[in-house]
Design an enzyme around this catalytic site. Structure first.
Site, short mmCIF file in Angstrom:
data_model
loop_
_atom_site.label_atom_id
_atom_site.label_comp_id
_atom_site.label_asym_id
_atom_site.label_seq_id
_atom_site.Cartn_x
_atom_site.Cartn_y
_atom_site.Cartn_z
N ASN A 7 0.87 -1.17 0.00
CA ASN A 7 0.00 0.00 0.00
C ASN A 7 0.91 1.23 0.00
O ASN A 7 1.41 1.65 1.04
CB ASN A 7 -0.90 -0.03 1.24
CG ASN A 7 -1.88 1.14 1.27
OD1 ASN A 7 -1.81 2.03 0.42
ND2 ASN A 7 -2.79 1.12 2.23
N ARG A 96 -2.95 -1.99 -3.17
CA ARG A 96 -4.16 -1.22 -2.92
C ARG A 96 -4.13 0.01 -3.84
O ARG A 96 -3.15 0.75 -3.85
CB ARG A 96 -4.22 -0.76 -1.47
CG ARG A 96 -5.41 0.12 -1.22
CD ARG A 96 -5.45 0.65 0.20
NE ARG A 96 -6.69 1.36 0.41
CZ ARG A 96 -6.79 2.68 0.52
NH1 ARG A 96 -5.70 3.43 0.43
NH2 ARG A 96 -7.94 3.26 0.72
N HIS A 185 -13.61 2.16 1.02
CA HIS A 185 -13.47 1.07 2.01
C HIS A 185 -13.98 -0.24 1.41
O HIS A 185 -14.42 -1.13 2.13
CB HIS A 185 -14.28 1.35 3.30
CG HIS A 185 -13.85 2.56 4.05
ND1 HIS A 185 -14.75 3.45 4.56
CD2 HIS A 185 -12.63 3.01 4.39
CE1 HIS A 185 -14.10 4.43 5.18
NE2 HIS A 185 -12.80 4.18 5.09
N ARG A 246 -13.73 14.80 8.37
CA ARG A 246 -14.56 15.11 7.20
C ARG A 246 -15.99 15.42 7.64
O ARG A 246 -16.53 14.76 8.54
CB ARG A 246 -14.61 13.92 6.23
CG ARG A 246 -13.29 13.57 5.62
CD ARG A 246 -13.50 12.53 4.51
NE ARG A 246 -12.22 11.99 4.06
CZ ARG A 246 -11.87 10.71 4.18
NH1 ARG A 246 -12.69 9.83 4.73
NH2 ARG A 246 -10.70 10.31 3.74
N GLU A 390 -8.07 -5.62 5.79
CA GLU A 390 -8.01 -5.22 4.38
C GLU A 390 -6.84 -5.86 3.66
O GLU A 390 -6.96 -6.25 2.50
CB GLU A 390 -7.94 -3.69 4.28
CG GLU A 390 -9.26 -3.06 4.70
CD GLU A 390 -9.21 -1.55 4.85
OE1 GLU A 390 -8.89 -1.09 5.96
OE2 GLU A 390 -9.50 -0.83 3.89
#
Ligand code: AMP
Length: 407
Positions: A7, A96, A185, A246, A390
């Site tokens: 990643n 990823r 996600h 956010r 993940e």
């Protein structure tokens, strides 16, 4: 089969090497401050989270991802402390990639055409996609002969029906600019759906659930017959729930209003909504542990942030529950908040007994890192906590793509 998961971020690179025979992690690590002329560091763990765990830290300047990944190879193939003897033992590298845009709809074996398409998605994922592609290109160079698979965080959402992913904007503009709901996600939601179905001994195609990935970034997935039916994030990860920094969904007219009234630029508004809003904007903290503490001391802003977060999750949960017409097998909580925060979990399902959603307070309060049920025995809908993984999902997906390419 050994699979390396990479990643690559703009100044960092995370990696995990799996032995897929038992899905164990041979080693993992993180290189930070890549590109910083002053300092960088690499933290490498052998057999992480086992009693044989060993940590190696290197502090040096890493001008680019190239030097960083070279050092990773050096560590994993080291004659004394290495976990493999040759990079050829790695069957595939899974990367990823944040945004696949409208054309990269599923995980895929990387070739020149795919790299070109990833490059074309840079405007959709300007902070992540360039770095993700760099990771792929460096891996191609440093692991010659090892195939690379790109796993897009948007792939889960690409199965949504048209009425879920279309925005009510002029469609010619949407088409031209690839504007649609993608959702993010995706790798986590995919993992949760698969684990949830396995945990409940259900066939994936008959499994309906709502996945609640609640971390610093948060999104809900509405899953019908094992596939994404809707999701809370949109063209970017900004839409949907209130998050750490956010704002989530707000009246879009606030954007031109801010620009007109404060003379803000597009970058400034973008930073305001992505980095300075959410829990941080409400109470000056992003970590819920701090927020709960402040709330217990009667801090009004922290109390408001707590209740707004729970309300925001509950509102989306309600929408998805209705979209599934109440035919929901499970609610699956995951990620930093979902796995650890019993206050948020309890708040989200409070008062829903009439809909067949009933928490067992004691089970909810019991801390554990295991997959577990926290609903009452007589709850019609199971409430589960499933720690997300993940990296393992990227490894599993890469393995699938590799196997399919050999058929
Ligand atoms: P993630 O992005 O999945 O790593 O989640 C990070 C967020 O999870 C943090 O900002 C916290 O709000 C929350 N979190 C992590 N650990 C805990 C914990 N033990 N209790 C409550 N919240 C937690």
């Amino acid at each position: 089969m050994k699979i390396l998961v990479l990643n690559a971020g703009s100044s960092s690179c995370k990696y995990k090497l799996f032995d897929m025979t038992d899905q164990s992690v041979l080693c993992q690590g993180l290189v930070e401050r890549i590109g910083d002329p002053a300092t960088g560091n690499l933290t490498h763990k052998i057999a992480p989270d086992t009693d044989k765990e060993e940590k190696i830290v290197r502090e040096k300047v890493y001008p680019t991802h190239n030097e960083a990944i070279r050092d990773v190879i050096d560590l994993i193939t080291d004659s004394k402390k290495g976990v493999i003897s040759d990079i050829k033992e790695i069957a595939v590298i899974g990367h990823r990639v944040l945004h696949g845009g409208a054309y990269l709809t599923a995980p895929v074996l990387v070739n020149d055409e795919i790299k070109k398409t990833i490059r074309a998605t840079f405007p959709l994922g300007p902070l992540h996609n360039p770095a993700n592609l760099t990771g792929i290109e460096v891996a191609e160079k440093l692991f010659p002969g090892v195939p690379n698979v790109a796993v897009f965080d948007t792939a889960f959402g690409m199965k949504m029906p048209k009425e879920a992913y279309t925005y009510a904007l002029p469609q010619d503009i949407c088409k031209e600019l690839q504007i649609r709901r993608y959702g993010f996600h995706g790798t986590s939601h995919t993992y949760l759906v698969h684990r949830g179905a396995a945990y409940m001994h259900k066939d994936l195609k008959d499994f309906n659930c709502i996945t609640l990935h609640l971390g610093n970034g948060s999104s809900l997935g509405c899953v019908k017959g094992g596939q994404c039916f809707d999701t809370s994030m949109g063209l970017t990860p900004l839409e949907g729930l209130i998050m750490g920094t956010r704002c989530g969904s707000i009246d879009p007219a606030i954007v031109p209003y801010l620009m007109q009234q404060k003379g803000m630029s597009t970058e400034e508004v973008d930073t305001l909504m992505n980095k300075k809003s959410g829990l941080l904007g409400l109470c000056g903290k992003t970590d819920l542990r701090d927020i709960h503490k402040l709330a217990s001391e009667n801090d009004e802003n922290a109390k408001l942030a707590e209740s707004m977060l729970i309300r925001s999750i509950k509102k989306t949960l309600g929408a998805f529950f209705f979209l599934l017409e109440g035919k929901v097998d499970a609610l699956i909580f995951s990620a930093g908040i979902g796995e650890n925060d019993n206050i948020v979990r309890a708040g989200v399902v409070a008062g829903l007994e009439g809909l067949g959603i009933k928490m067992d307070a004691k089970k909810n309060e019991t801390r554990s890192g295991d997959e577990r049920t926290i609903s009452a025995d007589d709850s019609r809908v199971a409430i589960l906590v499933i720690p997300t993984n993940e990296e393992l999902q990227i490894a599993l997906t890469s393995q699938e793509v590799l196997n399919a390419s050999k058929k």
